[in-house]
Design a protein around this motif. Structure first.
Motif, PDB file in Angstrom:
ATOM      1  N   LYS A 105       0.864  -1.191   0.000  1.00 13.56           N
ATOM      2  CA  LYS A 105       0.000   0.000   0.000  1.00 13.56           C
ATOM      3  C   LYS A 105       0.898   1.238   0.000  1.00 13.56           C
ATOM      4  CE  LYS A 105      -4.328  -1.829   1.638  1.00 13.56           C
ATOM      5  NZ  LYS A 105      -5.099  -1.289   0.527  1.00 13.56           N
ATOM      6  N   LYS A 139      -5.209  -2.712  -3.802  1.00 11.97           N
ATOM      7  CA  LYS A 139      -4.117  -3.398  -3.101  1.00 11.97           C
ATOM      8  C   LYS A 139      -2.846  -2.549  -3.021  1.00 11.97           C
ATOM      9  CE  LYS A 139      -5.577  -8.005  -4.524  1.00 11.97           C
ATOM     10  NZ  LYS A 139      -5.197  -9.182  -5.300  1.00 11.97           N
ATOM     11  N   LYS A 142      -2.300   3.688  -1.011  1.00 18.89           N
ATOM     12  CA  LYS A 142      -2.226   3.972   0.421  1.00 18.89           C
ATOM     13  C   LYS A 142      -3.655   4.113   0.914  1.00 18.89           C
ATOM     14  CE  LYS A 142       2.099   6.488   0.627  1.00 18.89           C
ATOM     15  NZ  LYS A 142       2.598   7.861   0.473  1.00 18.89           N
TER      16      LYS A 142
END
Ligand SMILES: C[S@@+](CC[C@H](N)C(=O)[O-])C[C@H]1O[C@@H](n2cnc3c(N)ncnc32)[C@H](O)[C@@H]1O
Length: 212
Positions: A105, A139, A142
């Motif tokens: 992330k 996925k 952030k």
């Protein structure tokens, strides 16, 4: 789209200091790659790299990564970079479908610039704004998600507006003719964008966000 095969392409690409050869090694470690905590922006299908190189020049406090599948396109990008010194730019020669292997992330913004429209229904899943791609982006983003898309293709644009809305993105900005918009933003053109702009075709633009 068909691209030329360039003899020795791999050697040229691999010699470039901008290339990250085995990106999966750096999953969750891109801060170390750039040696700073600056935001990371990723362009999928950067082509010959015009946009991402100019962005890296214009915004030194943002880290940029250009990802491209086709070797001949990568060679053009690498050649363009020969006389540059951009510590905030890296390139990855890989398929966009694999980005979750390369990033945790860690990504703040994804650029989808003149992506293939895949107009046939049977190819819908290949569109970069298909739900399966939006799940993939989840996925690597952030906490917040941010997608900027530019295209000359009305069909892909309409599809993307719908797909992103259904996925609960909200739109900060939508333009049906970016270059003649009264709220014209500081826009850096891609290679395809320059060509279409010169042909007088409208450029569709969207800036979509999902705040967690
Ligand atoms: C129409 S070109 C646009 C290039 C550039 N973004 C521009 O606007 O000038 C689309 C690019 O996406 C790349 N591409 C298509 N599918 C890809 C994938 N799955 N992964 C990575 N690159 C891809 C193609 O090789 C091509 O260079």
């Amino acid at each position: 789209m068909r691209y030329n095969v360039i003899k020795g392409a791999n050697t040229i690409i691999n010699k470039s200091a901008y290339l990250v050869n085995n990106p999966s090694i750096y999953k969750n470690k891109w801060r170390e790659v750039f040696s700073n905590n600056n935001p990371i922006h990723l362009e999928l299908g950067m082509g010959r790299g015009e946009f991402i190189i100019k962005m890296a020049e214009a915004y030194p406090n943002i880290n940029f990564i250009g990802l491209e599948l086709v070797d001949s396109q990568m060679v053009s990008a690498v050649n363009k970079l020969a006389n540059h010194n951009l510590p905030n730019l890296k390139l990855i020669n890989a398929d966009a479908r694999d980005i979750d292997k390369f990033f945790g992330k860690e990504i703040d913004t994804i650029y989808l610039t003149f992506s293939e429209p895949w107009p046939k229904r049977i190819d819908e899943k290949k569109r970069f704004t298909h739900e399966s791609y939006l799940k993939l982006y989840d996925k690597v983003f952030k906490k917040n998600k941010h997608i900027i898309l530019k295209t000359d293709n009305k069909g892909l644009f309409a599809y993307s507006l719908e797909s992103l809305s259904k996925y609960w993105y909200i739109f900060d900005r939508v333009s049906l003719d970016l270059h003649h918009d009264e709220n014209h933003i500081n826009n850096i053109m891609t290679d395809f964008e320059k060509k279409y702009y010169e042909e007088g075709r409208p450029i569709y633009y969207l800036d979509a966000k999902f705040m967690n």
